[in-house]
Design a protein around this motif. Structure first.
Motif, PDB file in Angstrom:
ATOM      1  N   GLY A  87       0.804  -1.211   0.000  1.00  0.00           N
ATOM      2  CA  GLY A  87       0.000   0.000   0.000  1.00  0.00           C
ATOM      3  C   GLY A  87       0.835   1.258   0.000  1.00  0.00           C
ATOM      4  N   ASP A  88       0.198   2.385  -0.318  1.00  0.00           N
ATOM      5  CA  ASP A  88       0.848   3.693  -0.278  1.00  0.00           C
ATOM      6  C   ASP A  88      -0.236   4.760  -0.280  1.00  0.00           C
ATOM      7  N   ASN A  89       0.172   6.004  -0.182  1.00  0.00           N
ATOM      8  CA  ASN A  89      -0.776   7.122  -0.252  1.00  0.00           C
ATOM      9  C   ASN A  89      -0.283   8.190  -1.221  1.00  0.00           C
ATOM     10  N   ILE A  90       0.446   7.748  -2.249  1.00  0.00           N
ATOM     11  CA  ILE A  90       0.945   8.669  -3.268  1.00  0.00           C
ATOM     12  C   ILE A  90      -0.166   8.901  -4.287  1.00  0.00           C
ATOM     13  N   GLY A  91      -0.780  10.077  -4.235  1.00  0.00           N
ATOM     14  CA  GLY A  91      -1.911  10.348  -5.110  1.00  0.00           C
ATOM     15  C   GLY A  91      -3.129   9.539  -4.685  1.00  0.00           C
ATOM     16  N   GLY A  92      -4.086   9.385  -5.588  1.00  0.00           N
ATOM     17  CA  GLY A  92      -5.303   8.626  -5.271  1.00  0.00           C
ATOM     18  C   GLY A  92      -5.403   7.326  -6.037  1.00  0.00           C
ATOM     19  N   TRP A 203      16.382  19.450  -2.190  1.00  0.00           N
ATOM     20  CA  TRP A 203      15.131  20.200  -2.081  1.00  0.00           C
ATOM     21  C   TRP A 203      14.220  19.916  -3.275  1.00  0.00           C
ATOM     22  N   ASN A 204      14.788  19.914  -4.477  1.00  0.00           N
ATOM     23  CA  ASN A 204      13.963  19.716  -5.668  1.00  0.00           C
ATOM     24  C   ASN A 204      13.439  18.291  -5.771  1.00  0.00           C
ATOM     25  N   LEU A 205      14.213  17.319  -5.284  1.00  0.00           N
ATOM     26  CA  LEU A 205      13.706  15.947  -5.267  1.00  0.00           C
ATOM     27  C   LEU A 205      12.538  15.813  -4.295  1.00  0.00           C
ATOM     28  N   ILE A 206      12.679  16.460  -3.133  1.00  0.00           N
ATOM     29  CA  ILE A 206      11.610  16.403  -2.138  1.00  0.00           C
ATOM     30  C   ILE A 206      10.327  17.035  -2.677  1.00  0.00           C
ATOM     31  N   SER A 207      10.469  18.144  -3.394  1.00  0.00           N
ATOM     32  CA  SER A 207       9.286  18.896  -3.832  1.00  0.00           C
ATOM     33  C   SER A 207       8.861  18.582  -5.262  1.00  0.00           C
ATOM     34  N   ALA A 208       9.541  17.620  -5.922  1.00  0.00           N
ATOM     35  CA  ALA A 208       9.248  17.347  -7.336  1.00  0.00           C
ATOM     36  C   ALA A 208       7.817  16.879  -7.557  1.00  0.00           C
ATOM     37  N   ALA A 209       7.288  16.089  -6.623  1.00  0.00           N
ATOM     38  CA  ALA A 209       5.939  15.540  -6.811  1.00  0.00           C
ATOM     39  C   ALA A 209       4.840  16.527  -6.424  1.00  0.00           C
ATOM     40  N   LEU A 210       5.198  17.623  -5.753  1.00  0.00           N
ATOM     41  CA  LEU A 210       4.175  18.546  -5.255  1.00  0.00           C
ATOM     42  C   LEU A 210       3.304  19.156  -6.357  1.00  0.00           C
ATOM     43  N   PRO A 211       3.863  19.609  -7.487  1.00  0.00           N
ATOM     44  CA  PRO A 211       2.980  20.186  -8.521  1.00  0.00           C
ATOM     45  C   PRO A 211       1.889  19.225  -8.968  1.00  0.00           C
ATOM     46  N   PHE A 212       2.205  17.929  -9.082  1.00  0.00           N
ATOM     47  CA  PHE A 212       1.198  16.952  -9.502  1.00  0.00           C
ATOM     48  C   PHE A 212       0.140  16.755  -8.416  1.00  0.00           C
ATOM     49  N   LEU A 213       0.588  16.709  -7.152  1.00  0.00           N
ATOM     50  CA  LEU A 213      -0.364  16.556  -6.056  1.00  0.00           C
ATOM     51  C   LEU A 213      -1.249  17.792  -5.925  1.00  0.00           C
ATOM     52  N   VAL A 214      -0.639  18.980  -6.101  1.00  0.00           N
ATOM     53  CA  VAL A 214      -1.411  20.222  -6.032  1.00  0.00           C
ATOM     54  C   VAL A 214      -2.437  20.266  -7.158  1.00  0.00           C
ATOM     55  N   TYR A 215      -2.026  19.850  -8.348  1.00  0.00           N
ATOM     56  CA  TYR A 215      -2.950  19.836  -9.494  1.00  0.00           C
ATOM     57  C   TYR A 215      -4.165  18.956  -9.194  1.00  0.00           C
ATOM     58  N   ALA A 226      -4.282  24.448  -1.399  1.00  0.00           N
ATOM     59  CA  ALA A 226      -3.129  23.599  -1.730  1.00  0.00           C
ATOM     60  C   ALA A 226      -2.138  24.304  -2.641  1.00  0.00           C
ATOM     61  N   LEU A 227      -2.545  25.409  -3.272  1.00  0.00           N
ATOM     62  CA  LEU A 227      -1.627  26.152  -4.145  1.00  0.00           C
ATOM     63  C   LEU A 227      -0.412  26.671  -3.387  1.00  0.00           C
ATOM     64  N   ILE A 228      -0.533  26.780  -2.048  1.00  0.00           N
ATOM     65  CA  ILE A 228       0.613  27.203  -1.238  1.00  0.00           C
ATOM     66  C   ILE A 228       1.781  26.234  -1.432  1.00  0.00           C
ATOM     67  N   GLY A 229       1.446  24.971  -1.716  1.00  0.00           N
ATOM     68  CA  GLY A 229       2.488  23.969  -1.923  1.00  0.00           C
ATOM     69  C   GLY A 229       3.411  24.283  -3.082  1.00  0.00           C
ATOM     70  N   LEU A 230       2.969  25.138  -4.019  1.00  0.00           N
ATOM     71  CA  LEU A 230       3.822  25.499  -5.157  1.00  0.00           C
ATOM     72  C   LEU A 230       5.005  26.364  -4.734  1.00  0.00           C
ATOM     73  N   LEU A 231       4.955  26.915  -3.509  1.00  0.00           N
ATOM     74  CA  LEU A 231       6.088  27.706  -3.024  1.00  0.00           C
ATOM     75  C   LEU A 231       7.354  26.852  -2.919  1.00  0.00           C
ATOM     76  N   PHE A 232       7.190  25.575  -2.597  1.00  0.00           N
ATOM     77  CA  PHE A 232       8.360  24.713  -2.429  1.00  0.00           C
ATOM     78  C   PHE A 232       9.112  24.510  -3.747  1.00  0.00           C
ATOM     79  N   PRO A 233       8.439  24.195  -4.866  1.00  0.00           N
ATOM     80  CA  PRO A 233       9.179  24.125  -6.132  1.00  0.00           C
ATOM     81  C   PRO A 233       9.796  25.462  -6.535  1.00  0.00           C
ATOM     82  N   LEU A 234       9.125  26.576  -6.204  1.00  0.00           N
ATOM     83  CA  LEU A 234       9.693  27.885  -6.530  1.00  0.00           C
ATOM     84  C   LEU A 234      10.981  28.126  -5.747  1.00  0.00           C
TER      85      LEU A 234
END
Length: 590
Positions: A87-92, A203-215, A226-234
């Motif tokens: 099991g996992d909780n990556i996305g739905g 940092w970029n590896l940690i935040s790489a999946a965030l844009p997809f999760l935010v979308y 959840a758009l606040i999460g885009l600050l991490f990739p920025l």
């Protein structure tokens, strides 16, 4: 050897996690590749859905299924849903797949499965690669595995530990540090460059999946917060820019080592030397050198432990530049007072370090280098640096310091004489930053005390925040006026223009100036010490006559200006002896 074994045992679990995740990724990609030739077969779904498992930090989900199919005249039963087991909780993915399978099972609909022709008992429902999950596992490969591997390489490639009890190290303790074997010492620029790339990659590896999760959160759940999460990739993009700038700086100027004269640098003597730069000589370029004596220590406990630095002493000067073999050669020499702590070659838990910073604003990439250098209590003088060259560079620095002091002090002429004014807002940057920090702490304290009911914890946070805020507001809103009236030096402190203290000293009782560090700021590895200047009389009484001066050289420039404006002259030891002899009637006086 014992230390290497301890570090190795610490690093191996991190390295093992990276290897395990790398094996998992490789196995998934290999399965996806070999399943491309599997045969598509209709299957009857016996049951399907998903299970949830609650952990201490989050919930995970796992889709399940049981299905039957026929292949080659034989009947088989399978239960594999996807490439990744567990099991996992990556996305739905797990929930959506489980709901779809549950719906198919309830309606009795057929599903399509893929069967291995060579081993028909092996089958799978979804043979697609989940790239989001691959990316998540890659973080563990790079961060955990990379950290563990890097630590193993570092510890086993490091030079063997030296025996500090040996006589050569007792007489020359700086030789315990592998970087201080000769007078030529490299900067930390290359290490900083690789560190910048490592941190940017992390940092970029940690935040790489965030844009997809935010979308997914925004489009499917309309969770616009959840758009606040885009600050991490920025921030990650900013870190990449920082790493690129460090790389360009290294490529432009090269190693640029400093050669110390004397070696090591001397407390109670000189810290001087030369730096050869790989750049054409330009007489208009100004190279600024800052020498810091820092105390490095570990603060906090447990997970809150962090290393901090406290600036003890600081001086700044302009280096003398001249044509050199590599393009430009810089010459410099600091006069270091006694009473400061020496470098620590082994740099344990708490130690002192001497750091030399070279900075120049240039067209294109600026020059910014840090050198950790050995400075010890040897009272040695430079032997190869020309006094004329050093004095010329110091004269240039004095002009700069005089101009800076002129911007800090406002000189007014009034009926009773000259007045030096240090207006409100002279510490605007550090003060406003401190007020913001204090407000955050105070707000956190209020939340813990009122909303969470934790009055002790909230009281500590709120109290610390209030103290920080009040102190920084005082720095921002106070002013100082120093004047000379009827032979007296008078200092008036005001808060919002209202007098809150008044001190005075007779001009004839003045003995000397004394500087004290009153404020320290830090940005990254750069430190600034702000000094105040006090006038001391022969009874040891003091009044503050100046403040807000950056570094020792600027404080000395302020002393010269104050002495000139008020006609003050520091009394030397010889003058004091003469006065005492005159009072006692010593016939040998003069």
């Amino acid at each position: 050897m014992k230390g290497k074994i301890v570090v190795t045992l610490f690093a191996l679990p991190f390295f093992a996690v990276g290897v395990w995740m790398l094996w998992s990724i490789s196995n998934t990609l290999f399965d996806a590749w070999r399943m491309q030739d599997w045969a598509a077969v209709e299957a009857s779904l016996i049951r399907g859905g998903y299970e949830s498992n609650s952990g201490s930090d989050s919930d995970t989900y796992e889709a399940y299924a049981e299905y039957s199919y026929s292949y080659g005249g034989e009947r088989y039963v399978g239960d594999r849903v996807s490439l990744s087991r567990g099991g996992d909780n990556i996305g739905g993915y797990q929930q959506e797949t489980g709901r779809r399978l549950q719906s198919k099972a309830a309606s009795g609909s057929k599903i399509l499965v893929y069967v291995d022709p060579g081993a028909p008992h092996d089958s799978i429902i979804d043979r697609r690669v989940r790239w989001g999950l691959i990316g998540f596992k890659s973080i563990f490969v790079c961060v955990f595995g990379g950290f563990g591997l890097g630590l193993l390489i570092f510890v086993w490639r490091a030079a063997p530990e030296k025996d500090a009890s040996r006589s050569e190290y007792k007489n020359s303790p700086w030789l315990l540090n592998e970087n201080w074997q000769t007078a030529t010492i490299r900067s930390s620029s290359k290490t900083a460059m690789w560190g910048a790339w490592a941190f940017a990659a992390f940092w970029n590896l940690i935040s790489a999946a965030l844009p997809f999760l935010v979308y997914e959160e925004v489009t499917r759940k309309e969770n616009y917060l959840a758009l606040i999460g885009l600050l991490f990739p920025l921030v990650g993009l900013g870190l990449l820019v920082w790493a690129i700038r460090r790389t360009l700086e290294w490529r432009r100027f090269g190693a640029a080592p400093v050669t110390l004269d004397p070696f090591p640098g001397s407390i109670g003597g000189h810290v001087g030397g030369t730096i050869d730069l790989n750049m054409p000589f330009d007489p208009a370029t100004r190279f600024q050198l800052t020498l810091n004596n820092l105390h490095s220590y570990v603060s906090g406990s447990g997970k809150s432990r962090s290393r901090k630095e406290d600036a003890i002493w600081q001086d700044t000067l302009v280096a003398h530049a001249e044509p050199g073999a590599s393009g430009t050669r810089l010459l410099f020499r600091f006069d270091v007072p006694e009473g400061l702590d020496a470098s620590d070659a082994e740099q344990g838990g708490s130690y002192h370090v001497w750091r030399l910073n070279l900075n120049a604003e240039l067209n294109g990439t600026d020059l910014d280098r840090d050198y950790d250098i050995p400075v010890y209590k040897t009272a040695m003088q430079s032997r190869h640096l020309s006094d004329r060259t050093v004095q010329k560079a110091r004269a240039v620095q004095s002009v700069i310091d005089d101009a800076s002091v002129g911007e800090i002090i406002r000189i007014r002429q009034h009926a009773s004489g000259r007045q030096l004014v240090y207006p409100m807002g002279r510490h605007a940057g550090p003060s406003l930053g401190g007020v913001l920090v204090g407000a955050i702490f105070a707000a956190a304290g209020w939340y813990f005390a009122v909303e969470e009911g934790n009055r002790i914890f909230g009281g500590i946070f709120g109290g610390v925040g209030t103290l920080i805020g009040v102190f920084c507001l005082y720095l921002l809103l106070n002013s100082l006026e120093v004047s000379k009236q009827a032979g007296n030096i008078i200092a008036v402190r005001r808060l919002l223009g209202i007098p809150v203290s008044r001190k005075q000293m007779h001009q004839n009782s003045f003995e000397r100036f004394e500087k004290k560090s009153t404020l320290k700021t830090q940005s990254g590895g750069k430190h600034i010490i702000y000094y105040s200047v006090s006038a001391i009389d022969r009874q040891g009484n003091e009044i503050v006559v100046g403040e807000g001066f950056r570094g020792e050289s600027e404080a000395k420039a302020a002393m010269r200006l104050i002495a000139k404006e008020f006609g003050l002259r520091e009394v030397s030891n010889r003058d004091l002896s003469h006065d005492l002899d005159a009072v006692s009637g010593n016939p040998l006086a003069d």
